[in-house]
Design an enzyme around this catalytic site. Sequence first.
Site, PDB file in Angstrom:
ATOM      1  N   LYS A  11       2.988  -5.955 -49.803  1.00 10.69           N
ATOM      2  CA  LYS A  11       3.029  -5.705 -51.186  1.00 10.69           C
ATOM      3  C   LYS A  11       1.673  -6.994 -51.040  1.00 10.69           C
ATOM      4  O   LYS A  11       0.967  -7.101 -50.726  1.00 10.69           O
ATOM      5  CB  LYS A  11       3.922  -6.687 -51.383  1.00 10.69           C
ATOM      6  CG  LYS A  11       5.337  -5.617 -50.974  1.00 10.69           C
ATOM      7  CD  LYS A  11       6.994  -6.567 -51.688  1.00 10.69           C
ATOM      8  CE  LYS A  11       8.267  -6.292 -51.490  1.00 10.69           C
ATOM      9  NZ  LYS A  11       8.966  -6.489 -51.410  1.00 10.69           N
ATOM     10  N   TYR A  51      11.105   1.895 -57.426  1.00 13.36           N
ATOM     11  CA  TYR A  51      12.275   0.545 -57.687  1.00 13.36           C
ATOM     12  C   TYR A  51      13.569   1.084 -58.334  1.00 13.36           C
ATOM     13  O   TYR A  51      14.146   0.234 -59.191  1.00 13.36           O
ATOM     14  CB  TYR A  51      11.155  -0.763 -57.877  1.00 13.36           C
ATOM     15  CG  TYR A  51      11.262  -1.518 -57.052  1.00 13.36           C
ATOM     16  CD1 TYR A  51      11.482  -1.520 -55.471  1.00 13.36           C
ATOM     17  CD2 TYR A  51       9.227  -1.886 -56.833  1.00 13.36           C
ATOM     18  CE1 TYR A  51      11.502  -2.173 -54.423  1.00 13.36           C
ATOM     19  CE2 TYR A  51       8.945  -2.664 -55.523  1.00 13.36           C
ATOM     20  CZ  TYR A  51       9.978  -2.376 -54.424  1.00 13.36           C
ATOM     21  OH  TYR A  51       9.270  -2.929 -54.320  1.00 13.36           O
ATOM     22  N   ARG A 104       8.688 -11.982 -42.828  1.00 16.30           N
ATOM     23  CA  ARG A 104       8.705 -12.483 -44.196  1.00 16.30           C
ATOM     24  C   ARG A 104       9.250 -14.292 -43.333  1.00 16.30           C
ATOM     25  O   ARG A 104       9.227 -14.919 -43.917  1.00 16.30           O
ATOM     26  CB  ARG A 104       9.894 -11.940 -45.049  1.00 16.30           C
ATOM     27  CG  ARG A 104       9.384 -11.235 -45.393  1.00 16.30           C
ATOM     28  CD  ARG A 104      10.807 -10.194 -45.605  1.00 16.30           C
ATOM     29  NE  ARG A 104      10.807  -8.838 -46.900  1.00 16.30           N
ATOM     30  CZ  ARG A 104      11.671  -8.163 -47.407  1.00 16.30           C
ATOM     31  NH1 ARG A 104      13.000  -7.959 -46.967  1.00 16.30           N
ATOM     32  NH2 ARG A 104      11.174  -6.985 -48.210  1.00 16.30           N
ATOM     33  N   ASN A 118       7.224 -11.570 -50.880  1.00 13.92           N
ATOM     34  CA  ASN A 118       8.194 -11.092 -49.530  1.00 13.92           C
ATOM     35  C   ASN A 118       7.529 -10.334 -49.021  1.00 13.92           C
ATOM     36  O   ASN A 118       7.597  -9.879 -47.972  1.00 13.92           O
ATOM     37  CB  ASN A 118       9.679 -11.681 -49.711  1.00 13.92           C
ATOM     38  CG  ASN A 118       9.670  -9.811 -50.035  1.00 13.92           C
ATOM     39  OD1 ASN A 118       9.080  -8.826 -50.782  1.00 13.92           O
ATOM     40  ND2 ASN A 118      11.680  -9.907 -50.494  1.00 13.92           N
ATOM     41  N   HIS A 121       7.608  -4.802 -47.693  1.00 14.63           N
ATOM     42  CA  HIS A 121       8.881  -3.221 -48.024  1.00 14.63           C
ATOM     43  C   HIS A 121       8.887  -2.457 -47.104  1.00 14.63           C
ATOM     44  O   HIS A 121       8.502  -1.517 -46.661  1.00 14.63           O
ATOM     45  CB  HIS A 121       8.330  -2.399 -49.995  1.00 14.63           C
ATOM     46  CG  HIS A 121       9.338  -1.307 -49.739  1.00 14.63           C
ATOM     47  ND1 HIS A 121      10.811  -1.497 -50.185  1.00 14.63           N
ATOM     48  CD2 HIS A 121       9.390   0.179 -49.645  1.00 14.63           C
ATOM     49  CE1 HIS A 121      11.019   0.196 -50.491  1.00 14.63           C
ATOM     50  NE2 HIS A 121      10.883   0.863 -49.838  1.00 14.63           N
ATOM     51  N   GLU A 132      11.149   7.700 -50.607  1.00 18.42           N
ATOM     52  CA  GLU A 132       9.957   6.941 -51.281  1.00 18.42           C
ATOM     53  C   GLU A 132       8.095   8.147 -50.175  1.00 18.42           C
ATOM     54  O   GLU A 132       7.666   7.401 -50.725  1.00 18.42           O
ATOM     55  CB  GLU A 132      10.277   5.662 -50.712  1.00 18.42           C
ATOM     56  CG  GLU A 132      11.138   5.199 -50.872  1.00 18.42           C
ATOM     57  CD  GLU A 132      11.770   3.681 -50.344  1.00 18.42           C
ATOM     58  OE1 GLU A 132      11.488   3.453 -49.505  1.00 18.42           O
ATOM     59  OE2 GLU A 132      12.362   3.417 -50.832  1.00 18.42           O
TER      60      GLU A 132
HETATM   61  P1  IDP Z   1      14.273  -5.521 -49.593  1.00 16.13           P
HETATM   62  O1  IDP Z   1      12.610  -5.704 -50.018  1.00 16.13           O
HETATM   63  O2  IDP Z   1      14.774  -6.626 -48.339  1.00 16.13           O
HETATM   64  O3  IDP Z   1      15.495  -4.351 -49.888  1.00 16.13           O
HETATM   65  P2  IDP Z   1      16.033  -4.853 -52.414  1.00 16.13           P
HETATM   66  O4  IDP Z   1      17.150  -5.740 -52.381  1.00 16.13           O
HETATM   67  O5  IDP Z   1      15.750  -3.906 -52.306  1.00 16.13           O
HETATM   68  O6  IDP Z   1      15.031  -5.976 -50.886  1.00 16.13           O
HETATM   69  O7  IDP Z   1      14.991  -5.953 -53.347  1.00 16.13           O
HETATM   70  C1  IDP Z   1      13.652  -5.430 -54.116  1.00 16.13           C
HETATM   71  C2  IDP Z   1      12.979  -6.738 -53.691  1.00 16.13           C
HETATM   72  O8  IDP Z   1      13.254  -7.199 -55.153  1.00 16.13           O
HETATM   73  C3  IDP Z   1      13.273  -7.719 -52.747  1.00 16.13           C
HETATM   74  O9  IDP Z   1      11.736  -7.411 -51.522  1.00 16.13           O
HETATM   75  C4  IDP Z   1      12.330  -8.527 -53.286  1.00 16.13           C
HETATM   76  O10 IDP Z   1      10.820  -8.803 -53.642  1.00 16.13           O
HETATM   77  C5  IDP Z   1      12.606  -8.691 -54.865  1.00 16.13           C
HETATM   78  N1  IDP Z   1      14.077  -9.347 -54.766  1.00 16.13           N
HETATM   79  C6  IDP Z   1      15.561  -8.631 -54.913  1.00 16.13           C
HETATM   80  N2  IDP Z   1      16.502  -9.904 -54.535  1.00 16.13           N
HETATM   81  C7  IDP Z   1      16.154 -10.317 -55.567  1.00 16.13           C
HETATM   82  C8  IDP Z   1      16.617 -11.699 -55.923  1.00 16.13           C
HETATM   83  O11 IDP Z   1      17.820 -11.796 -56.336  1.00 16.13           O
HETATM   84  N3  IDP Z   1      15.735 -12.674 -56.797  1.00 16.13           N
HETATM   85  C9  IDP Z   1      14.287 -12.616 -57.074  1.00 16.13           C
HETATM   86  N4  IDP Z   1      13.245 -11.253 -56.460  1.00 16.13           N
HETATM   87  C10 IDP Z   1      14.368 -10.521 -55.749  1.00 16.13           C
HETATM   88 MG    MG Z   2      15.015  -2.340 -50.447  1.00 12.82          MG
END
Ligand code: IDP
Ligand code: MG
Length: 138
Positions: A11, A51, A104, A118, A121, A132
């Site tokens: 990212k 997304y 992470r 973080n 992805h 994707e």
């Molecule tokens: P992942 O990247 O671990 O699969 P996802 O639930 O798919 O997590 O969410 C996509 C991205 O959105 C996350 O990597 C993070 O950057 C952001 N994100 C997800 N949940 C939250 C939240 O509760 N607060 C803030 N950012 C979030």
């Molecule tokens: Mg995800």
Amino acid sequence: MSTEQTLILVKPDGVARGLSGEILRRIEAKGYRVTGLRMLTPTRELLAAHYEEHEGKPFYEPLIEFMSSGPVVAVRAEGERVIEGFRSIAGATDPTVAAPGTIRGDLGRDWGLAVQQNLVHGSDSTLSAERELGLWFS
Ligand code: IDP
Ligand code: MG
């Protein structure tokens, strides 16, 4: 497709902090093969498709804004169970609680923003990976 493939993104925070090499190193050190590599600043259109499952969530707009803020490194990686394996070395979504030893957990932290920055992805299923990879490596 014989061996499993996944989409990994470094990212904008990972690229900006100079951690692309370290993240690629961990993917390769784990034993996965990098079979595709691109650097680009993604458009909002690409990110909206990528997304789509998160549309309407409170962090959706900040997420699109963050992900389009600078260059990302898109990686196609290959290997048996690479989807699950990369999610394991990436660690939990929230970098504060991501286990030490994960990308992470070792390299990320909370910056007090509306969206978690973080670093990476990784696709979460064979269906997502196929979808994707079609978006980022068509
Ligand atoms: P992942 O990247 O671990 O699969 P996802 O639930 O798919 O997590 O969410 C996509 C991205 O959105 C996350 O990597 C993070 O950057 C952001 N994100 C997800 N949940 C939250 C939240 O509760 N607060 C803030 N950012 C979030
Ligand atoms: Mg995800």
